[in-house]
Design a protein around this motif. Structure first.
Motif, PDB file in Angstrom:
ATOM      1  N   PRO A 375     -18.360 146.605  92.833  1.00  0.00           N
ATOM      2  CA  PRO A 375     -18.949 146.344  94.161  1.00  0.00           C
ATOM      3  C   PRO A 375     -19.324 144.875  94.373  1.00  0.00           C
ATOM      4  O   PRO A 375     -19.150 144.338  95.479  1.00  0.00           O
ATOM      5  N   HIS A 376     -19.816 144.224  93.334  1.00  0.00           N
ATOM      6  CA  HIS A 376     -20.170 142.807  93.454  1.00  0.00           C
ATOM      7  C   HIS A 376     -18.924 141.938  93.618  1.00  0.00           C
ATOM      8  O   HIS A 376     -18.906 140.992  94.412  1.00  0.00           O
ATOM      9  N   LEU A 377     -17.871 142.274  92.891  1.00  0.00           N
ATOM     10  CA  LEU A 377     -16.630 141.503  93.005  1.00  0.00           C
ATOM     11  C   LEU A 377     -15.967 141.725  94.357  1.00  0.00           C
ATOM     12  O   LEU A 377     -15.403 140.796  94.941  1.00  0.00           O
ATOM     13  N   LEU A 378     -16.059 142.935  94.888  1.00  0.00           N
ATOM     14  CA  LEU A 378     -15.513 143.195  96.222  1.00  0.00           C
ATOM     15  C   LEU A 378     -16.300 142.426  97.281  1.00  0.00           C
ATOM     16  O   LEU A 378     -15.721 141.867  98.220  1.00  0.00           O
ATOM     17  N   THR A 379     -17.617 142.373  97.126  1.00  0.00           N
ATOM     18  CA  THR A 379     -18.444 141.583  98.045  1.00  0.00           C
ATOM     19  C   THR A 379     -18.055 140.113  97.975  1.00  0.00           C
ATOM     20  O   THR A 379     -17.969 139.424  98.996  1.00  0.00           O
ATOM     21  N   GLY A 380     -17.808 139.635  96.767  1.00  0.00           N
ATOM     22  CA  GLY A 380     -17.475 138.225  96.576  1.00  0.00           C
ATOM     23  C   GLY A 380     -16.117 137.828  97.111  1.00  0.00           C
ATOM     24  O   GLY A 380     -15.893 136.649  97.419  1.00  0.00           O
ATOM     25  N   THR A 381     -15.213 138.798  97.226  1.00  0.00           N
ATOM     26  CA  THR A 381     -13.859 138.471  97.678  1.00  0.00           C
ATOM     27  C   THR A 381     -13.604 138.902  99.121  1.00  0.00           C
ATOM     28  O   THR A 381     -12.545 138.603  99.664  1.00  0.00           O
ATOM     29  N   ARG A 382     -14.558 139.563  99.741  1.00  0.00           N
ATOM     30  CA  ARG A 382     -14.351 140.077 101.095  1.00  0.00           C
ATOM     31  C   ARG A 382     -14.182 138.931 102.086  1.00  0.00           C
ATOM     32  O   ARG A 382     -15.057 138.082 102.239  1.00  0.00           O
ATOM     33  N   GLY A 383     -13.031 138.880 102.720  1.00  0.00           N
ATOM     34  CA  GLY A 383     -12.784 137.858 103.738  1.00  0.00           C
ATOM     35  C   GLY A 383     -12.557 136.469 103.188  1.00  0.00           C
ATOM     36  O   GLY A 383     -12.566 135.500 103.938  1.00  0.00           O
ATOM     37  N   ALA A 384     -12.346 136.339 101.891  1.00  0.00           N
ATOM     38  CA  ALA A 384     -12.174 135.008 101.307  1.00  0.00           C
ATOM     39  C   ALA A 384     -11.056 135.032 100.272  1.00  0.00           C
ATOM     40  O   ALA A 384     -10.882 136.022  99.557  1.00  0.00           O
ATOM     41  N   ALA A 385     -10.319 133.926 100.200  1.00  0.00           N
ATOM     42  CA  ALA A 385      -9.274 133.782  99.176  1.00  0.00           C
ATOM     43  C   ALA A 385      -9.928 133.281  97.899  1.00  0.00           C
ATOM     44  O   ALA A 385     -10.093 132.082  97.693  1.00  0.00           O
ATOM     45  N   GLN A 386     -10.363 134.196  97.056  1.00  0.00           N
ATOM     46  CA  GLN A 386     -11.112 133.873  95.847  1.00  0.00           C
ATOM     47  C   GLN A 386     -10.295 134.254  94.615  1.00  0.00           C
ATOM     48  O   GLN A 386     -10.388 135.384  94.126  1.00  0.00           O
ATOM     49  N   PRO A 387      -9.478 133.343  94.092  1.00  0.00           N
ATOM     50  CA  PRO A 387      -8.674 133.690  92.919  1.00  0.00           C
ATOM     51  C   PRO A 387      -9.515 134.226  91.762  1.00  0.00           C
ATOM     52  O   PRO A 387      -9.140 135.215  91.117  1.00  0.00           O
ATOM     53  N   PHE A 388     -10.652 133.577  91.512  1.00  0.00           N
ATOM     54  CA  PHE A 388     -11.529 133.992  90.415  1.00  0.00           C
ATOM     55  C   PHE A 388     -11.960 135.446  90.577  1.00  0.00           C
ATOM     56  O   PHE A 388     -11.897 136.242  89.644  1.00  0.00           O
ATOM     57  N   GLY A 389     -12.404 135.785  91.786  1.00  0.00           N
ATOM     58  CA  GLY A 389     -12.884 137.135  92.024  1.00  0.00           C
ATOM     59  C   GLY A 389     -11.783 138.179  91.905  1.00  0.00           C
ATOM     60  O   GLY A 389     -11.995 139.257  91.333  1.00  0.00           O
ATOM     61  N   PHE A 390     -10.605 137.882  92.433  1.00  0.00           N
ATOM     62  CA  PHE A 390      -9.492 138.834  92.346  1.00  0.00           C
ATOM     63  C   PHE A 390      -9.058 139.026  90.889  1.00  0.00           C
ATOM     64  O   PHE A 390      -8.702 140.134  90.480  1.00  0.00           O
ATOM     65  N   TYR A 391      -9.096 137.941  90.120  1.00  0.00           N
ATOM     66  CA  TYR A 391      -8.739 138.058  88.699  1.00  0.00           C
ATOM     67  C   TYR A 391      -9.721 138.972  87.979  1.00  0.00           C
ATOM     68  O   TYR A 391      -9.322 139.844  87.180  1.00  0.00           O
ATOM     69  N   GLN A 392     -11.019 138.803  88.258  1.00  0.00           N
ATOM     70  CA  GLN A 392     -12.026 139.650  87.633  1.00  0.00           C
ATOM     71  C   GLN A 392     -11.857 141.109  88.068  1.00  0.00           C
ATOM     72  O   GLN A 392     -12.037 142.034  87.277  1.00  0.00           O
ATOM     73  N   LEU A 393     -11.514 141.314  89.333  1.00  0.00           N
ATOM     74  CA  LEU A 393     -11.269 142.678  89.807  1.00  0.00           C
ATOM     75  C   LEU A 393     -10.106 143.335  89.074  1.00  0.00           C
ATOM     76  O   LEU A 393     -10.147 144.534  88.752  1.00  0.00           O
ATOM     77  N   SER A 394      -9.056 142.550  88.812  1.00  0.00           N
ATOM     78  CA  SER A 394      -7.908 143.123  88.099  1.00  0.00           C
ATOM     79  C   SER A 394      -8.322 143.590  86.700  1.00  0.00           C
ATOM     80  O   SER A 394      -7.847 144.620  86.220  1.00  0.00           O
ATOM     81  N   ILE A 395      -9.226 142.852  86.079  1.00  0.00           N
ATOM     82  CA  ILE A 395      -9.729 143.242  84.757  1.00  0.00           C
ATOM     83  C   ILE A 395     -10.543 144.528  84.866  1.00  0.00           C
ATOM     84  O   ILE A 395     -10.386 145.465  84.064  1.00  0.00           O
ATOM     85  N   ALA A 396     -11.440 144.570  85.866  1.00  0.00           N
ATOM     86  CA  ALA A 396     -12.303 145.744  86.031  1.00  0.00           C
ATOM     87  C   ALA A 396     -11.483 147.007  86.289  1.00  0.00           C
ATOM     88  O   ALA A 396     -11.712 148.053  85.658  1.00  0.00           O
ATOM     89  N   TYR A 397     -10.527 146.932  87.208  1.00  0.00           N
ATOM     90  CA  TYR A 397      -9.703 148.105  87.496  1.00  0.00           C
ATOM     91  C   TYR A 397      -8.820 148.465  86.307  1.00  0.00           C
ATOM     92  O   TYR A 397      -8.551 149.649  86.051  1.00  0.00           O
ATOM     93  N   GLY A 398      -8.379 147.451  85.579  1.00  0.00           N
ATOM     94  CA  GLY A 398      -7.575 147.721  84.395  1.00  0.00           C
ATOM     95  C   GLY A 398      -8.347 148.515  83.355  1.00  0.00           C
ATOM     96  O   GLY A 398      -7.801 149.410  82.700  1.00  0.00           O
ATOM     97  N   ARG A 399      -9.630 148.205  83.178  1.00  0.00           N
ATOM     98  CA  ARG A 399     -10.457 148.946  82.221  1.00  0.00           C
ATOM     99  C   ARG A 399     -10.616 150.409  82.629  1.00  0.00           C
ATOM    100  O   ARG A 399     -10.820 151.279  81.775  1.00  0.00           O
ATOM    101  N   LEU A 400     -10.528 150.652  83.916  1.00  0.00           N
ATOM    102  CA  LEU A 400     -10.659 152.021  84.416  1.00  0.00           C
ATOM    103  C   LEU A 400      -9.306 152.727  84.516  1.00  0.00           C
ATOM    104  O   LEU A 400      -9.224 153.843  85.031  1.00  0.00           O
ATOM    105  N   ASP A 401      -8.253 152.057  84.043  1.00  0.00           N
ATOM    106  CA  ASP A 401      -6.886 152.583  84.108  1.00  0.00           C
ATOM    107  C   ASP A 401      -6.454 152.900  85.535  1.00  0.00           C
ATOM    108  O   ASP A 401      -5.641 153.803  85.773  1.00  0.00           O
ATOM    109  N   ASP A 402      -6.999 152.154  86.491  1.00  0.00           N
ATOM    110  CA  ASP A 402      -6.604 152.291  87.899  1.00  0.00           C
ATOM    111  C   ASP A 402      -5.503 151.263  88.156  1.00  0.00           C
ATOM    112  O   ASP A 402      -5.744 150.154  88.633  1.00  0.00           O
ATOM    113  N   ILE A 403      -4.270 151.662  87.834  1.00  0.00           N
ATOM    114  CA  ILE A 403      -3.156 150.718  87.833  1.00  0.00           C
ATOM    115  C   ILE A 403      -2.867 150.189  89.237  1.00  0.00           C
ATOM    116  O   ILE A 403      -2.593 148.992  89.422  1.00  0.00           O
TER     117      ILE A 403
END
Length: 457
Positions: A375-403
Motif C-alpha cells: 500500500p505504501h509503494l502504491l501510494t508512492g507511485t500513484r500518478g508519478a513515474a517513479q522507477p524506484f517505487g515500481f522496482y520495489q513493487l516488483s519485489i513485493a509482488y514477486g515475494r507473494l508469487d503474484d506473477i
C-alpha cells in the motif's frame, strides 16, 4: 535521496535553450543529437517539497494548474534550470546550492514559469522551422554555384543564409527572454513575493558574460543578459510594492537545510566536512555532516549529528526520513522502519515518504511484510513515474508469487526509465497472468501497445 538512472532523449529533445546553433547540418541532425543526450535525475522528498511550495503560488497567478506541472531535480552541479513540453520543470542541484537565498531560486522559477505560461517552447520550435526553409534554400543554391565552378559565390550564399538565420533566431530568443523576465516579475508581484532575488541573480549573470563560454554557467549562456534587458527588469521589479519584503527566518532556515543536505549527499565527504566544520553547530551544518558521516560508514557519528536535530525539531518529517535512510543502509532495519513510519505519520500526503517506508518494510523477511509494504509503494507511485517505487513493487509482488502484478510493476519500472522495448515485453507477460478486463490488465495493455520512439526511427 535516491539517484535515478540517466534519462535520455525524452526530455533532452524538449528542453528550452537559447544555445542552439543554426547551421543547416545541426538543424537537420538536431533530433538525433538530442536523443543521444541524457540528464541524471535524483529524487529527494524534502527538496522537491520546497520547490513545490515555491512554485505553486507563482503557477496559480500565471494561470497554470500546479498539479499538472511536474518538477524534476537534475543531478548537475551547474547553475541551470529549464522547462520542457508537457509542463515539465527541471532544476539543477547546482542551482539550489549555488544561489545565496530562496528569493534568488524563486526568481529563476518565476522566469521559467514565464516561458511556460507564454508557450515559448512551442513558439521557438515553430520559429526554427520558419528559418530552416530559406537557409536550406541558400545552401542548395550555394552548392549548385560551387558545382558550377563559382566556389566564392557558393560559399557566400551558404554563409549568408546561415548568418541571417542565426541573427533571426537570436533576436527572437532575446525577445522571449525579456518577455519571460517581465512575466516572471509580474507573477511575483501578484503572488506578493519580492523580485529582489531575481534581480540580484540576473545582475550576477552580467559578470558571467565576461567569462569564456566553457566557464559560463549554462543558465547565463542560454539567458544572455544585455544592459537594456536588465534595466527593463530592474525598473519592473523595483516598482513592486513587495520589493523590500523579506522571507521569514523559518524559510531561510529551511532553504539552508536543503542546501546542506544536497551538499552532504552530492559532494565528497571531505568537501562537506571542510564546508561545515565540527566547530559549526548550526542545524544545517549538523545535517550535512550527518549525511557525510553516513557516506563514510561512520554510523555512530552520523547519529550523533542527527539526533540533536530531532530533539529540537521532532515534527520535521524529513529529518526522520534521513535518519531512516541512514539506519536502513546501515542494516538496522527495525529502527529504520520506526523512523520512516514517523515521517509518514507527520506528513502522510508526501508520496516519497511512503516509498521510503515501503522499502524499509521490504527489508524485513516474510510475506506479511511484503503485503504491508505494497500500500505504501502504491501510494508512492500513484500518478508519478517513479522507477524506484515500481522496482520495489516488483519485489513485493514477486515475494507473494503474484506473477502478473510483478510483471506489471516491472513494465512500469522500465517505462518510467524510458526503456520502452523492455516495458512492452514485461507488459505482454503481465497480460498473460492478469484477469482480462481488470484495471491492472488495462494498464498492462496500454504499456504493451505503446509506441516506441526508437522503433519509429
Amino acid at each position: 535521496m535516491r539517484f535515478i538512472s540517466q534519462i535520455a532523449g525524452r526530455y533532452a529533445l524538449q528542453r528550452l535553450t537559447g544555445a542552439l546553433a543554426l547551421c543547416a547540418a545541426l538543424i537537420l541532425a538536431s533530433a538525433s543529437t538530442a536523443a543521444a543526450q541524457s540528464i541524471s535525475i535524483v529524487s529527494d522528498a524534502e527538496t522537491e517539497s520546497m520547490l513545490r511550495d515555491y512554485a505553486d503560488p507563482i503557477l496559480r497567478v500565471a494561470g497554470l494548474e500546479p498539479s499538472a506541472v511536474k518538477i524534476h531535480l537534475v543531478n548537475d552541479r551547474r547553475l541551470n534550470a529549464f522547462v520542457a513540453e508537457g509542463q515539465q520543470m527541471f532544476y539543477n542541484t547546482g542551482l539550489i546550492t549555488i544561489v545565496d537565498s530562496p528569493l534568488e531560486l524563486i526568481g529563476v522559477m518565476a522566469h521559467e514559469i514565464g516561458h511556460m505560461a507564454g508557450g515559448h517552447l512551442v513558439q521557438r520550435r515553430e520559429h526554427i522551422g520558419q528559418l530552416q526553409a530559406p537557409m536550406i534554400a541558400s545552401m542548395i543554391l550555394g552548392v549548385g554555384a560551387i558545382a558550377a565552378g563559382q566556389p566564392d559565390a557558393g560559399m557566400a550564399l551558404i554563409l549568408g543564409g546561415q548568418h541571417l538565420a542565426e541573427r533571426g533566431f537570436f533576436a527572437y530568443t532575446r525577445s522571449q527572454e525579456s518577455s519571460a523576465d517581465q512575466a516572471g516579475a509580474s507573477y511575483l508581484q501578484r503572488a506578493g513575493i519580492s523580485g529582489k532575488g531575481m534581480l540580484d541573480l540576473f545582475a550576477s549573470m552580467r559578470d558571467q558574460e565576461m567569462l569564456s563560454a566553457e566557464r559560463q554557467d549554462p543558465f547565463a549562456r542560454s539567458h544572455p543578459m544585455s544592459a537594456a534587458r536588465f534595466s527593463a527588469l530592474e525598473t519592473r521589479v523595483k516598482a513592486s510594492p513587495y520589493f523590500e519584503r523579506e522571507l521569514p527566518a523559518s524559510e531561510i532556515h529551511r532553504f539552508k537545510m536543503v542546501q546542506a543536505k544536497l551538499h552532504g549527499f552530492l559532494d565528497e565527504p571531505n568537501t562537506t566536512f571542510n564546508r561545515y566544520p565540527s566547530s559549526d553547530n548550526s542545524d544545517y551544518a549538523r545535517y550535512a555532516r550527518a549525511v557525510a558521516y553516513h557516506r563514510t560508514g561512520a554510523l555512530s557519528e552520523a547519529l550523533t549529528e542527527i539526533d540533536p536535530l530531532l530533539a529540537s525539531d521532532p515534527k520535521n518529517p524529513y529529518i526522520h526520513e534521513v535518519k531512516g535512510q541512514i539506519l536502513f543502509e546501515s542494516g538496522r532495519i527495525e529502527e529504520a522502519v520506526t523512523s520512516y513510519r514517523q515521517s509518514v505519520e507527520l506528513k502522510p500526503e508526501d508520496s516519497q515518504l511512503h516509498l521510503g517506508l515501503g522499502r524499509a518494510l521490504l527489508g524485513r523477511d516474510g510475506e506479511e511484510n511484503a503485503r504491508a509494504a505494497i500500500p505504501h509503494l502504491l501510494t508512492g507511485t500513484r500518478g508519478a513515474a517513479q522507477p524506484f517505487g515500481f522496482y520495489q513493487l516488483s519485489i513485493a509482488y514477486g515475494r507473494l508469487d503474484d506473477i502478473g502484478m510483478a510483471e506489471l510493476a516491472t513494465a512500469q519500472y522500465y517505462n518510467a526509465l524510458g526503456r520502452i522495448k523492455q516495458s512492452k515485453m514485461h507488459a505482454a507477460r503481465a497480460l498473460k497472468n492478469l484477469r482480462q478486463g481488470s484495471p491492472e490488465w488495462l494498464q498492462a495493455q496500454d504499456l504493451a501497445i505503446q509506441a516506441d520512439p526508437a522503433e519509429r526511427g
